[in-house]
Write an enzyme that holds these catalytic residues in place. Structure first.
Site, PDB file in Angstrom:
ATOM      1  N   LYS A   4      21.731  36.613  10.231  1.00 29.29           N
ATOM      2  CA  LYS A   4      21.422  35.387  10.965  1.00 29.29           C
ATOM      3  C   LYS A   4      22.053  35.438  12.357  1.00 29.29           C
ATOM      4  O   LYS A   4      23.178  35.910  12.520  1.00 29.29           O
ATOM      5  CB  LYS A   4      22.004  34.190  10.197  1.00 29.29           C
ATOM      6  CG  LYS A   4      21.564  32.824  10.782  1.00 29.29           C
ATOM      7  CD  LYS A   4      22.568  31.734  10.552  1.00 29.29           C
ATOM      8  CE  LYS A   4      22.691  31.255   9.128  1.00 29.29           C
ATOM      9  NZ  LYS A   4      21.652  30.352   8.699  1.00 29.29           N
ATOM     10  N   ASP A  51      37.147  39.648   1.733  1.00 28.39           N
ATOM     11  CA  ASP A  51      37.005  39.445   3.158  1.00 28.39           C
ATOM     12  C   ASP A  51      36.205  40.616   3.739  1.00 28.39           C
ATOM     13  O   ASP A  51      36.564  41.776   3.507  1.00 28.39           O
ATOM     14  CB  ASP A  51      38.422  39.391   3.744  1.00 28.39           C
ATOM     15  CG  ASP A  51      38.436  39.213   5.242  1.00 28.39           C
ATOM     16  OD1 ASP A  51      37.355  39.166   5.855  1.00 28.39           O
ATOM     17  OD2 ASP A  51      39.546  39.131   5.799  1.00 28.39           O
ATOM     18  N   ASP A  63      23.600  36.024   5.655  1.00 24.64           N
ATOM     19  CA  ASP A  63      23.108  34.713   6.087  1.00 24.64           C
ATOM     20  C   ASP A  63      24.287  33.787   6.391  1.00 24.64           C
ATOM     21  O   ASP A  63      24.190  32.576   6.289  1.00 24.64           O
ATOM     22  CB  ASP A  63      22.226  34.118   4.971  1.00 24.64           C
ATOM     23  CG  ASP A  63      21.488  32.854   5.418  1.00 24.64           C
ATOM     24  OD1 ASP A  63      21.212  32.729   6.624  1.00 24.64           O
ATOM     25  OD2 ASP A  63      21.220  31.998   4.566  1.00 24.64           O
ATOM     26  N   TRP A 109      20.358  33.855  -1.290  1.00 22.58           N
ATOM     27  CA  TRP A 109      19.800  35.164  -0.929  1.00 22.58           C
ATOM     28  C   TRP A 109      20.017  36.186  -2.065  1.00 22.58           C
ATOM     29  O   TRP A 109      19.172  37.029  -2.321  1.00 22.58           O
ATOM     30  CB  TRP A 109      20.387  35.670   0.398  1.00 22.58           C
ATOM     31  CG  TRP A 109      19.671  35.077   1.586  1.00 22.58           C
ATOM     32  CD1 TRP A 109      19.025  33.890   1.614  1.00 22.58           C
ATOM     33  CD2 TRP A 109      19.506  35.659   2.882  1.00 22.58           C
ATOM     34  NE1 TRP A 109      18.476  33.680   2.846  1.00 22.58           N
ATOM     35  CE2 TRP A 109      18.756  34.751   3.655  1.00 22.58           C
ATOM     36  CE3 TRP A 109      19.928  36.852   3.468  1.00 22.58           C
ATOM     37  CZ2 TRP A 109      18.410  34.994   4.986  1.00 22.58           C
ATOM     38  CZ3 TRP A 109      19.594  37.106   4.795  1.00 22.58           C
ATOM     39  CH2 TRP A 109      18.834  36.173   5.548  1.00 22.58           C
TER      40      TRP A 109
END
Lengths: 1113, 332
Positions: free
Chosen positions: B160, B95, B120, B55
């Site tokens: 997603k 993170d 994603d 991506w």
């Protein structure tokens, strides 16, 4: 909508006392009473989540059982009381209302002691949540007392409490970052400046997320299971008592030590439990491994669940006797395993009741042939010097002196020896003698009885070398000896029992002639009493049928009346058996086959294969099938003996588990096996073989699968996703209507199942393993008007087709009946025909001119329509194909053929589903229509009436007439399901479709004018009918329909005035719903729905029935 | 099965290799853009859970192309694991649940908020659908939480989702932050996969909302009025299939030779997998070193963990849980 049955992955198991095993399947908790399997109790205890854990309160009363349980899953928690009295149904009673917490629950722990600032703490629970916090709650009062967060707030994949006292309670968290974090939520734990609990110890080493944790306080072991497929064993000491572990000052130097990294699973490891000082692990590979924690070795591998994955594990640690382990599979099955308590190291070859040893042999010559006689108590060895020795087997590995029975120089260097079995055809063991026959290179054959080996009868010399000797028991307790000599001639001799010390009575009967081929000898023979015929198998792989030769006075030559040449391939047939009226043959092609003899209208009886059964990669070389042994009968199916790589394997075909593995080195020229009842629940196995001129023998006992604690507590259904479910019909079994279902799965198998609604039980009747790839679709052929429905309510005969990956199509006929004597359903399956696109292409002429059919094509969906009057029993099967084609096949049951009629690449995209409907105008004319839906959301409607008249020829390309009558752009993307319903108006049909775009769509079509093209009258739809792809939609009546979706809702819709309106919905507990089936109950007008996916759920429609009847009236 | 069999079954896998994308998921973002014009006017974009980087590749190629000078466009890719560098993409190895990561992103944008955040990411799966759906939802909520720190008002968030049983709970949560939420399915995402994408446009947090990372965002619960478990009232966002119908069909089996004038040629993956967790286990299995039970002690030899990484890794596709196949294949 009311749930009748749910079968899915077993996600929680726990033993209570000796006789109760609790299991969680979906939100249902089942109390399995092990001593009386009929009285299991099942209840839904959670609302919308699956049960992931069951925790027993520390205070338990075991006789009679009365204990508190905390059951949790997802965000839900329920506290119950279980009471059970012997021989009575257990009672589950709620002690609290169902609680939904704000976060996912990974572990729950019953606390024992007081909290300082509360008055009481009886029955308090500590709950570990997924963002690494601990909640202290009083479940009965429904009160949250305290919540403690850890400073490390990442998401957890597992958590485990250690201890039962709040102050000293330890939480071991398995994080998304591959770490174990140990921290203490209670007052002993350290806090950081924000008041969060410190992550006091971090254990690193795993390369993947942590799926499972276990702790053993006696040894101070902590174990972790991970995505990296390893289990790691850490030495941590006693976490709740030993304060030195927690001292921050020595944090840097006191790092828990990794004792072992255990790699043994073929895939990811899900959960672990300690059993005394041993460790059990379960994984995605379907295996449960028992580890020795001290040496890091696998002691035992427990395998038996279908497909991939064991999900739940429970242990019952006994103070004495045997331990028990229960495993719950993703297949929905529950199994129990006995773990022997052995003082000696299990891995050693010699233990008291299990040994594999090289036997001392001091006879003349080198052993060539070994046979076991007298239920494994006597051994016969033939040497290359032509001597036969016998020995009575004694204590482990001990051989009493070898006694020479006979010696003959003619039998030197080459000889054949075979023993007759002392079992007769019915399986009963008679006190009759076992006979031994030996053959030589020059055609001599000698026969003697083992009870008096001194009386030897020499048969008339055969022509040439004796290739093989076979014994065949007859009905009248006599036996036939088949002497396979040169040129495919098999001399038949009848051997009768005689009195002691009198010569043997031997009569020559006739000569069987084997078909001409290179390796032309007999490898197996059995008598078929129903036909008075003999079934034979030969080295060339053929299975043959001969008329009985015993009463033939002229000693004529018999040719096979029917044979299947090379059925088992060039490696040959290894054995033939007759059991329960059916013929079985096994071969080195890794298959065994079920055959039957059928009378042809012209030309007499012929052999035909009903089914081919493959054992898959677990056994490539099948040697023999065993249906019975002295004192033992297991009824449902054979035990299979064979070799796999370097092991001899005994495999239970029904339970799908390995009963015995002997690392003998691989396939041996001479080997022998015998088993018998040892005591109570134990079976004794004896296996001997010859390797490098020495005799080796294995002897061992194993648990008899048929005894009281059943190994299979609950049979599993499918190892992976169920892709399709089809209701075949009903049979009357002991007065109750039992539904017969067939399911297909991604695990490449098809199951025939019986569903007993009254007991809420589903049980497998047969498993069909012909597909080589995932099976995606099933279609039943509805019996036409020619077959009177319900003629025999006690038998059901049904024809269905299955299709899937690798462009493979199979068709079967199943016959289900009720056997009143055995009180069980019988299931006969005939594999009628198969079709594979690549094979079809290989047979084509002029194939160089076309592009090769791609074997990677997947068949996505099937529809079936009877071709009707035109061509007799013809059935048209239409398949939706991933290469963009719609293909039609003709199925001819009599000829057992599936033929490709035509294919059309009209859609140019992956075709996802097909449906057919037909309109009968008069007795001579039936119009057939096909609907097909593709990934672009388009639905094409075709008139395929001319398929029935299409000649079978080589050209399968789309015929002229084959163009869609109508194209409807119904959806934005993939049409997952189609169903066609009739309306009250003749010639008008409703085409229903459900799609990946969450919508339902209906088109009303009119075909009433035969001369005019099909007309689209109306379309209507619901855009957001579901929140996820709709994978099932079916008409109940012209006014009601049901839809099912991956969002796990089953919704009932009503149709009025060209619109759909929501009526009722039900949350289904089956994930990844792939199809929906409906049927009417035979005994009433109730409608039953079933959804399948990761499991299956059966629902009964209640409330709308009145509505429907209102509409009718 | 030969190495070309995945090429036969998965057209986009093949095209990704041919066009030099690190994973086939690149096509999903391209097709989402075709429908939603996601990249229009975007100067600053964030790719969360970026590895293996397909991506980010798309963002880099599309944004730099639109902006001729290419100087003002800034792309930040965040992932826990390191990935091979990409031109024009700044990598942050961190993170997404940490406030420091949010600060670092803003620092790269020189104090400006992002115009577009994409994610994603897919979690490690357990094969139990309820657990997997929950963890995926938590990943999305973590992405949403960091997005509230870095996204400009009116900005776009794409992530997603797994369309499972509790998807309406996620929709109701996203609707709090974005007036326009659409569930989009690119044609390169397989029909059989439960994967889809939420395209959330016009970021406008509720009045008085203060972004907070000290506690994780927890998912919503069912509601008796507006978002019912079994009732007719559910928060279902509009669905849109993305990508041209003339595009390749990800479910269709294509012959290896697509173009009659061009012979098929096998291409190796653009980016081999970055040390997967099962690397060691596969190495042991391949060399028959996994612990086995046996009657003789010679069969039960303890495997000796090797420190040398295997040179090549081949993982049979059958081992991948069905609904997750696509994501794992993406990583290869």
């Amino acid at each position: 909508m009311e749930t009748i049955l749910l079968a899915g992955p077993v996600t929680a198991l726990e033993f209570v006392g000796e006789d109760i095993l609790l299991s969680g399947e979906g939100p249902y908790l089942t109390v399995n009473q092990l001593d009386s399997p009929a009285c299991h109790v099942s209840r839904r205890v959670l609302a919308r989540h699956h049960i992931h854990g069951i925790r027993l309160a520390p205070q338990q009363v075991l006789a009679p059982v009365k204990t508190e349980l905390a059951v949790f899953g997802g965000k839900e928690l329920q506290v119950l009381e279980l009471r059970s009295y012997q021989e009575e149904r257990s009672v589950l009673q709620d002690l609290s209302p169902l609680r939904e917490l704000k976060d996912w629950i990974w572990d729950v722990c019953w606390l024992k002691h007081f909290l300082p600032n509360t008055s009481t703490c009886q029955g308090l629970l500590a709950v570990a949540l997924a963002h690494n916090s601990v909640l202290l709650i009083d479940p009965v009062a429904g009160r949250e007392i305290q919540e403690v967060h850890c400073e490390e707030k990442c998401i957890l994949y597992s958590a485990l409490f250690v201890g039962h006292e709040w102050d000293h309670l330890v939480l071991v968290s398995g994080t998304v970052f591959n770490q174990l974090i140990l921290w203490r939520p209670g007052n002993c734990g350290l806090k950081n400046e924000e008041g969060r609990a410190r992550a006091e110890k971090r254990i690193e080493g795993h390369h993947g997320v942590i799926f499972g944790l276990a702790y053993q306080s006696d040894c101070g072991f902590l174990a972790s299971a991970s995505d990296d497929r390893s289990v790691r064993l850490w030495k941590v000491g006693d976490l709740t008592v030993d304060e030195t572990f927690w001292k921050p000052s020595i944090e840097s130097c006191y790092q828990p030590m990794c004792l072992h990294i255990l790699y043994g699973h073929q895939a990811r490891v899900w959960a672990i439990r300690f059993l005394a000082d041993k460790l059990l692990s379960i994984g995605e590979d379907g295996a449960c491994l028992l580890w020795d924690c001290h040496h890091g070795k696998v002691l035992q591998k427990l395998e038996g669940h279908r497909g991939k994955g064991i999900r739940a594990l429970a242990v019952r640690q006994a103070l004495e006797g045997v331990h028990w382990v229960a495993t719950g599979g993703a297949d929905g099955g529950i199994r129990q395993w006995r773990i022997d308590r052995e003082e000696k190291d299990h891995v050693e070859v010699e233990t008291k009741d299990k040994w594999l040893i090289r036997l001392q042999f001091d006879g003349h010559g080198s052993p060539k042939i070994v046979r076991l006689a007298d239920r494994g108590r006597q051994m016969l060895v033939m040497t290359d010097m032509g001597s036969i020795y016998s020995s009575i087997l004694g204590a482990p590995g001990e051989v009493n002196s070898w006694q020479l029975l006979t010696e003959d120089p003619d039998f030197q260097s080459y000889s054949i020896l075979e023993l007759s079995s002392n079992l007769d055809m019915s399986g009963a063991s008679h006190m009759q003698a076992e006979y031994c026959a030996v053959g030589s290179i020059c055609g001599r054959v000698k026969v003697f009885s083992l009870s008096h080996p001194d009386v030897v009868e020499e048969l008339k010399k055969a022509k040439g070398k004796i290739h093989n000797l076979c014994w065949g028991p007859c009905l009248d307790h006599s036996r036939m000896l088949f002497v396979s000599a040169s040129d495919g001639q098999v001399y038949c001799w009848q051997v009768l029992d005689t009195l002691k010390n009198t010569p043997l009575k031997v009569f020559q009967c006739g000569i069987l002639l084997l078909p001409s081929c290179r390796q032309r000898w007999l490898t197996g023979v059995r008598y078929l009493p129903e036909r008075n015929m003999w079934v034979c198998g030969d080295r060339r792989g053929s299975v043959l049928l001969y008329n009985d030769m015993r009463n033939d006075a002229v000693l004529g030559t018999f040719e096979a009346i029917s044979f299947l040449f090379g059925l088992h391939g060039k490696q040959g047939v290894t054995s033939v058996e007759v059991w329960d009226g059916q013929v079985y043959s096994s071969g080195r092609d890794g298959c065994f086959r079920i055959l039957s003899v059928r009378d042809m209208p012209e030309g007499g009886p012929i052999f035909e294969v009903l089914r081919v059964l493959r054992l898959g990669p677990s056994m490539e070389w099948i040697e023999r099938l065993l249906f019975q042994a002295p004192g033992l009968e297991w009824g449902k199916g054979p035990l299979v003996m064979g070799f796999h790589s370097t092991d001899f394997i005994l495999w239970d075909f029904v339970a799908k588990e390995t009963l015995l593995t002997v690392p003998c080195g691989g396939g041996h020229r001479s080997w022998t096996y015998s088993c018998s009842m040892a005591s109570g629940s134990l079976v004794q196995d004896s296996f001997a073989y010859i390797k490098q001129g020495a005799v080796y023998m294995y002897h061992g006992t194993r648990f008899n699968p048929g005894s009281s604690h059943q190994a299979v507590t609950k049979a599993g259904l499918h190892g992976s996703k169920i892709t399709c479910l089809c209701h075949l019909g009903c049979v009357a079994a002991a007065g109750e209507a039992v539904d017969i279902l067939v399911t297909s799965s991604e695990d490449t198998t098809i199951s025939v199942l019986s569903l007993q609604p009254s007991r809420g039980q589903i049980s497998p009747l047969a498993s069909l393993t012909d597909h080589i790839s995932s099976v995606r679709a099933l279609a039943k052929i509805h019996p036409g008007k020619t077959v009177p429905a319900n003629q025999h309510p006690e038998t059901l005969s049904s024809l269905f087709v299955s299709a899937g990956g690798r462009a493979e199509l199979h068709s079967y006929r199943v016959t289900i009946g009720w056997d009143g004597r055995r009180k069980a359903l019988t299931c006969q399956v005939v594999h009628l025909a198969m079709h594979r696109l690549d094979e079809h292409w290989d047979r084509k002429k002029n194939r160089h001119k076309t592009i090769k059919m791609d074997p990677e094509t997947r068949y996505m969906c099937l529809a079936v329509v009877e071709a009707g009057d035109c061509k007799g029993d013809g059935v048209i099967v239409v398949a939706a194909c991933s290469d963009g084609a719609v293909r039609a096949f003709s199925l001819q049951e009599e000829q057992r053929r599936l033929v490709l009629l035509w294919e059309s690449f009209y859609h140019q995209r992956c075709v996802l589903c097909v449906a057919v409907f037909s309109q009968c105008w008069d007795t001579h004319c039936r119009q057939m229509f096909l609907c097909s839906g593709a990934t672009d959301g388009n639905i094409a409607i075709w008139d395929i009436s001319e398929s029935a008249t299409k000649e079978e020829n080589e050209d399968s390309s789309a015929p002229q007439w084959l163009t869609p009558s109508l194209l409807v752009s119904a959806h934005q993307c993939g049409v997952n399901c189609l169903d066609v319903g009739e309306t009250e108006v003749p010639g008008q049909y409703l085409v229903l479709s459900g799609s990946d775009d969450n919508s339902l769509h209906v088109c009303l079509v009119d075909i009433s004018n035969r001369m005019a093209p099909l007309q689209l009258l109306r379309t209507f739809s619901v855009v957001s009918a579901h929140a996820a792809p709709i994978t099932g939609a079916r008409w109940l009546t012209p006014h009601f329909l049901v839809s099912a979706s991956v969002d796990q809702r089953v919704v009932l819709w009503s149709v009025r005035e060209a619109s759909l309106s929501w009526q009722e919905a039900c949350l289904s507990h089956v994930a990844d719903v792939s199809s929906l089936e409906i049927w009417q109950k035979e005994d009433g007008d109730k409608t039953v729905l079933s959804v399948c996916g990761q499991g299956l759920q059966v629902l009964q429609l209640g409330s709308i029935l009145q509505d429907i009847s209102c509409l009718k009236s | 099965m030969g190495r070309s069999s995945k090429d036969k079954r998965d057209i986009y896998y093949r095209l990704a290799k041919e066009e030099g994308w690190r994973a086939r998921s690149a096509f999903k973002l391209l097709q989402l853009d075709e429908e939603f014009c996601l990249f229009k006017g975007v100067q600053r974009a964030v790719d969360l859970c970026a590895a293996p980087g397909s991506w980010s590749q798309v963002l880099s190629r599309k944004l730099k192309k639109d902006d001729e000078k290419g100087t003002d466009v800034k792309i930040v890719a965040v992932d826990l694991q390191a990935m091979a560098p990409l031109p024009g993409v700044t990598q942050i190895q961190g993170d997404i649940t940490k406030l420091s990561t949010a600060h670092e992103i803003i620092r790269h944008f020189e104090g400006h908020p992002a115009d577009l955040v994409v994610c994603d990411g897919a979690p490690d799966v357990t094969g139990l659908h309820d657990v997997d759906e929950y963890i995926q939802a938590q990943l999305l909520l973590a992405a949403l939480n960091i997005t509230t720190h870095v996204l400009k008002t009116g900005g776009t968030f794409v992530a997603k989702i797994f369309r499972g049983k509790d998807i309406t709970l996620l929709y109701s949560q996203l609707k709090i932050f974005f007036p326009s939420v659409t569930c989009a399915k690119p044609r390169s995402s397989r029909n059989s996969s439960i994967e889809a994408f939420v395209v959330c446009q016009g970021y406008s947090p509720p009045e008085g909302y203060v972004p907070n990372m000290s506690n994780p965002l927890l998912d919503h619960s069912y509601d008796v009025d507006f978002n019912q478990l079994e009732g007719p009232n559910r928060v279902i966002v509009p669905f849109l299939a993305c990508g041209d119908l003339s595009a390749y069909d990800s479910d269709m089996t294509y012959p290896l030779q697509l173009d009659p004038n061009k012979a098929y040629q096998y291409l190796p993956p653009t980016q081999p997998p970055i040390s997967p967790p099962y690397q060691q286990a596969c190495h042991l299995r391949k060399n028959n070193l996994l612990s086995k039970e046996g009657l003789t002690s010679s069969c039960a030899d303890e495997p000796k963990p090797s420190t040398k990484p295997p040179t090549s890794l081949k993982v049979p596709v059958e081992e991948v849980p069905s609904h997750q196949k696509e994501d794992v294949e993406d990583a290869h």
